[in-house]
Design a protein around this motif. Structure first.
Motif, PDB file in Angstrom:
ATOM      1  N   ASN A  92      85.661 -40.296  14.031  1.00 48.53           N
ATOM      2  CA  ASN A  92      85.246 -39.058  13.377  1.00 48.53           C
ATOM      3  C   ASN A  92      86.376 -38.320  12.677  1.00 48.53           C
ATOM      4  O   ASN A  92      86.134 -37.497  11.790  1.00 48.53           O
ATOM      5  CB  ASN A  92      84.594 -38.114  14.399  1.00 48.53           C
ATOM      6  CG  ASN A  92      83.167 -38.502  14.716  1.00 48.53           C
ATOM      7  OD1 ASN A  92      82.554 -39.259  13.969  1.00 48.53           O
ATOM      8  ND2 ASN A  92      82.642 -38.010  15.812  1.00 48.53           N
ATOM      9  N   PHE A 125      89.107 -23.799  14.841  1.00 47.90           N
ATOM     10  CA  PHE A 125      88.860 -24.267  16.200  1.00 47.90           C
ATOM     11  C   PHE A 125      87.867 -23.312  16.846  1.00 47.90           C
ATOM     12  O   PHE A 125      88.088 -22.094  16.877  1.00 47.90           O
ATOM     13  CB  PHE A 125      90.149 -24.305  17.018  1.00 47.90           C
ATOM     14  CG  PHE A 125      89.941 -24.756  18.441  1.00 47.90           C
ATOM     15  CD1 PHE A 125      89.578 -26.065  18.710  1.00 47.90           C
ATOM     16  CD2 PHE A 125      90.095 -23.877  19.504  1.00 47.90           C
ATOM     17  CE1 PHE A 125      89.373 -26.495  20.013  1.00 47.90           C
ATOM     18  CE2 PHE A 125      89.898 -24.287  20.809  1.00 47.90           C
ATOM     19  CZ  PHE A 125      89.536 -25.605  21.067  1.00 47.90           C
ATOM     20  N   ASP A 132      82.858 -26.065  26.062  1.00 46.40           N
ATOM     21  CA  ASP A 132      84.115 -26.668  25.616  1.00 46.40           C
ATOM     22  C   ASP A 132      84.345 -26.409  24.133  1.00 46.40           C
ATOM     23  O   ASP A 132      83.387 -26.302  23.341  1.00 46.40           O
ATOM     24  CB  ASP A 132      84.102 -28.177  25.877  1.00 46.40           C
ATOM     25  CG  ASP A 132      84.108 -28.506  27.364  1.00 46.40           C
ATOM     26  OD1 ASP A 132      84.574 -27.671  28.150  1.00 46.40           O
ATOM     27  OD2 ASP A 132      83.631 -29.606  27.726  1.00 46.40           O
ATOM     28  N   TYR A 134      85.789 -27.147  20.217  1.00 43.95           N
ATOM     29  CA  TYR A 134      85.738 -28.248  19.260  1.00 43.95           C
ATOM     30  C   TYR A 134      86.270 -27.756  17.919  1.00 43.95           C
ATOM     31  O   TYR A 134      86.400 -26.543  17.679  1.00 43.95           O
ATOM     32  CB  TYR A 134      84.308 -28.791  19.104  1.00 43.95           C
ATOM     33  CG  TYR A 134      83.273 -27.735  18.760  1.00 43.95           C
ATOM     34  CD1 TYR A 134      83.060 -27.333  17.435  1.00 43.95           C
ATOM     35  CD2 TYR A 134      82.500 -27.144  19.754  1.00 43.95           C
ATOM     36  CE1 TYR A 134      82.106 -26.380  17.117  1.00 43.95           C
ATOM     37  CE2 TYR A 134      81.551 -26.186  19.459  1.00 43.95           C
ATOM     38  CZ  TYR A 134      81.359 -25.805  18.131  1.00 43.95           C
ATOM     39  OH  TYR A 134      80.423 -24.842  17.822  1.00 43.95           O
ATOM     40  N   TYR A 135      86.562 -28.700  17.046  1.00 46.04           N
ATOM     41  CA  TYR A 135      87.013 -28.366  15.701  1.00 46.04           C
ATOM     42  C   TYR A 135      85.863 -28.521  14.716  1.00 46.04           C
ATOM     43  O   TYR A 135      84.927 -29.281  14.939  1.00 46.04           O
ATOM     44  CB  TYR A 135      88.163 -29.284  15.275  1.00 46.04           C
ATOM     45  CG  TYR A 135      89.437 -29.047  16.055  1.00 46.04           C
ATOM     46  CD1 TYR A 135      90.345 -28.066  15.667  1.00 46.04           C
ATOM     47  CD2 TYR A 135      89.721 -29.795  17.195  1.00 46.04           C
ATOM     48  CE1 TYR A 135      91.502 -27.846  16.395  1.00 46.04           C
ATOM     49  CE2 TYR A 135      90.871 -29.577  17.925  1.00 46.04           C
ATOM     50  CZ  TYR A 135      91.759 -28.602  17.525  1.00 46.04           C
ATOM     51  OH  TYR A 135      92.891 -28.379  18.254  1.00 46.04           O
ATOM     52  N   ILE A 142      81.447 -31.507  13.093  1.00 48.36           N
ATOM     53  CA  ILE A 142      81.974 -31.144  14.396  1.00 48.36           C
ATOM     54  C   ILE A 142      82.900 -32.255  14.897  1.00 48.36           C
ATOM     55  O   ILE A 142      82.515 -33.423  14.946  1.00 48.36           O
ATOM     56  CB  ILE A 142      80.837 -30.913  15.406  1.00 48.36           C
ATOM     57  CG1 ILE A 142      79.875 -29.821  14.901  1.00 48.36           C
ATOM     58  CG2 ILE A 142      81.392 -30.551  16.775  1.00 48.36           C
ATOM     59  CD1 ILE A 142      80.496 -28.474  14.740  1.00 48.36           C
ATOM     60  N   LEU A 143      84.131 -31.893  15.283  1.00 48.20           N
ATOM     61  CA  LEU A 143      85.110 -32.848  15.774  1.00 48.20           C
ATOM     62  C   LEU A 143      85.508 -32.451  17.190  1.00 48.20           C
ATOM     63  O   LEU A 143      85.846 -31.293  17.446  1.00 48.20           O
ATOM     64  CB  LEU A 143      86.352 -32.858  14.882  1.00 48.20           C
ATOM     65  CG  LEU A 143      86.129 -33.091  13.386  1.00 48.20           C
ATOM     66  CD1 LEU A 143      87.445 -32.928  12.642  1.00 48.20           C
ATOM     67  CD2 LEU A 143      85.542 -34.464  13.139  1.00 48.20           C
ATOM     68  N   ALA A 144      85.496 -33.422  18.091  1.00 49.91           N
ATOM     69  CA  ALA A 144      85.841 -33.138  19.484  1.00 49.91           C
ATOM     70  C   ALA A 144      87.300 -32.709  19.600  1.00 49.91           C
ATOM     71  O   ALA A 144      88.155 -33.107  18.798  1.00 49.91           O
ATOM     72  CB  ALA A 144      85.588 -34.377  20.344  1.00 49.91           C
ATOM     73  N   ASP A 145      87.584 -31.905  20.601  1.00 49.08           N
ATOM     74  CA  ASP A 145      88.954 -31.473  20.875  1.00 49.08           C
ATOM     75  C   ASP A 145      89.719 -32.642  21.484  1.00 49.08           C
ATOM     76  O   ASP A 145      89.383 -33.123  22.564  1.00 49.08           O
ATOM     77  CB  ASP A 145      88.928 -30.288  21.846  1.00 49.08           C
ATOM     78  CG  ASP A 145      90.329 -29.784  22.177  1.00 49.08           C
ATOM     79  OD1 ASP A 145      91.291 -30.244  21.528  1.00 49.08           O
ATOM     80  OD2 ASP A 145      90.452 -28.933  23.071  1.00 49.08           O
ATOM     81  N   ASN A 146      90.762 -33.095  20.781  1.00 54.27           N
ATOM     82  CA  ASN A 146      91.550 -34.228  21.284  1.00 54.27           C
ATOM     83  C   ASN A 146      93.009 -33.844  21.536  1.00 54.27           C
ATOM     84  O   ASN A 146      93.903 -34.664  21.492  1.00 54.27           O
ATOM     85  CB  ASN A 146      91.475 -35.412  20.320  1.00 54.27           C
ATOM     86  CG  ASN A 146      92.274 -35.157  19.051  1.00 54.27           C
ATOM     87  OD1 ASN A 146      92.503 -34.011  18.677  1.00 54.27           O
ATOM     88  ND2 ASN A 146      92.695 -36.213  18.375  1.00 54.27           N
ATOM     89  N   GLN A 161      76.522 -24.492  17.242  1.00 51.66           N
ATOM     90  CA  GLN A 161      77.120 -25.501  16.353  1.00 51.66           C
ATOM     91  C   GLN A 161      76.566 -25.382  14.933  1.00 51.66           C
ATOM     92  O   GLN A 161      77.288 -25.639  13.964  1.00 51.66           O
ATOM     93  CB  GLN A 161      76.877 -26.904  16.912  1.00 51.66           C
ATOM     94  CG  GLN A 161      77.716 -27.224  18.135  1.00 51.66           C
ATOM     95  CD  GLN A 161      77.731 -28.703  18.477  1.00 51.66           C
ATOM     96  OE1 GLN A 161      77.073 -29.512  17.824  1.00 51.66           O
ATOM     97  NE2 GLN A 161      78.486 -29.075  19.501  1.00 51.66           N
TER      98      GLN A 161
END
Length: 258
Positions: A92, A125, A132, A134-135, A142-146, A161
């Motif tokens: 993603n 962010f 939780d 996310y970006y 939507i991009l997960a927090d990594n 969202q």
């Protein structure tokens, strides 16, 4: 005997023609290039993006190694650029991928594979209440927090969202296009008002006040008015005189003293 010799000659001639035809077909349809050509170099480029640091060369290599697609050491004819592109696009954090093979400038028997990766651009962010973080990228994805770390604005509050993808993504794009506000704003807080409409409060990096925007419509008009006030008004009275600046009313700024 003569007839037998003629038959044998005819059979031999047919076999000769058949073999010649097979050889011609093989050379016309064999893979181009040296079939023993090996990939000895991988040119891997992750485009520089000051607003993104999700992907680097090591992560791209790890993805390809896990999928058994890393090209170095493989026969060039066995390398499938389309498979490499499709595998990387499944991540993603990657927006675009270009992969191709070349032997230009390489010694005989050696080949090179080029991979160019474009990252997605995170613009905000989001840290929703009770969930939780996310970006959100510039396109609203939507991009997960990594564990990504950057000086990027944080959105807090009761945020869905859907709202983040549509409204906060647009707000983040605005900040990227307006460096003054990208440097000035540290946080945006979202809450529904009495009518259930989502309204926004900004927390700047400078000054001891909050900025009430109301809804995120007419954003450019509101912030241009505030920028003029920052440049011409606050330096006269002091940055810490007010606790709240309200931009929701037409062409005025309502200031609340401490």
């Amino acid at each position: 005997m003569k007839v037998s010799n003629i038959v044998k000659g005819s059979i031999f001639l047919l076999l000769l023609v058949g073999v010649a035809g097979y050889i011609a077909y093989f050379f016309m349809n064999r893979p181009s290039g040296n079939p023993r050509e090996v990939c000895t170099e991988v040119s891997l480029v992750v485009e520089d993006n000051p607003n993104a640091a999700f992907i680097d060369n090591k992560k791209v290599e790890d993805i390809l190694l896990s999928a058994h697609l890393y090209p170095k050491g493989q026969l060039m004819d066995d390398i499938n650029p389309q498979a490499i592109e499709e595998t990387l696009r499944q991540n993603n954090f990657i927006a675009k991928v270009e992969c191709y093979k070349t032997n230009n400038g390489m010694p005989v028997g050696k080949g090179k594979v080029c991979v160019k990766v474009t990252q997605r651009t995170p613009v905000i962010f989001v840290l929703p209440e009770g969930r939780d973080g996310y970006y959100v990228d510039a396109e609203g994805l939507i991009l997960a927090d990594n564990g990504y770390v950057k000086n990027i604005i944080t959105a807090t509050g009761r945020i869905t969202q859907e709202y983040a993808s549509e409204h906060l993504a647009a707000f983040g794009r605005y900040l990227i296009d307006h460096p003054f506000w990208d440097d000035m704003i540290e946080q945006i807080h979202i809450e529904p008002d009495a009518k259930g409409t989502f309204v926004a409060t900004l927390i700047p990096r400078v000054g001891d006040h909050t900025i009430f925007l109301g809804t995120l419509d007419q954003l450019d008009t509101k912030l241009r008015r505030l920028q003029i006030f920052y440049q011409q008004g606050l330096p006269q009275v002091g940055w810490n005189k007010y606790s709240r600046l309200d931009l929701q009313y037409g062409n005025q700024i309502v200031c609340t003293k401490k």
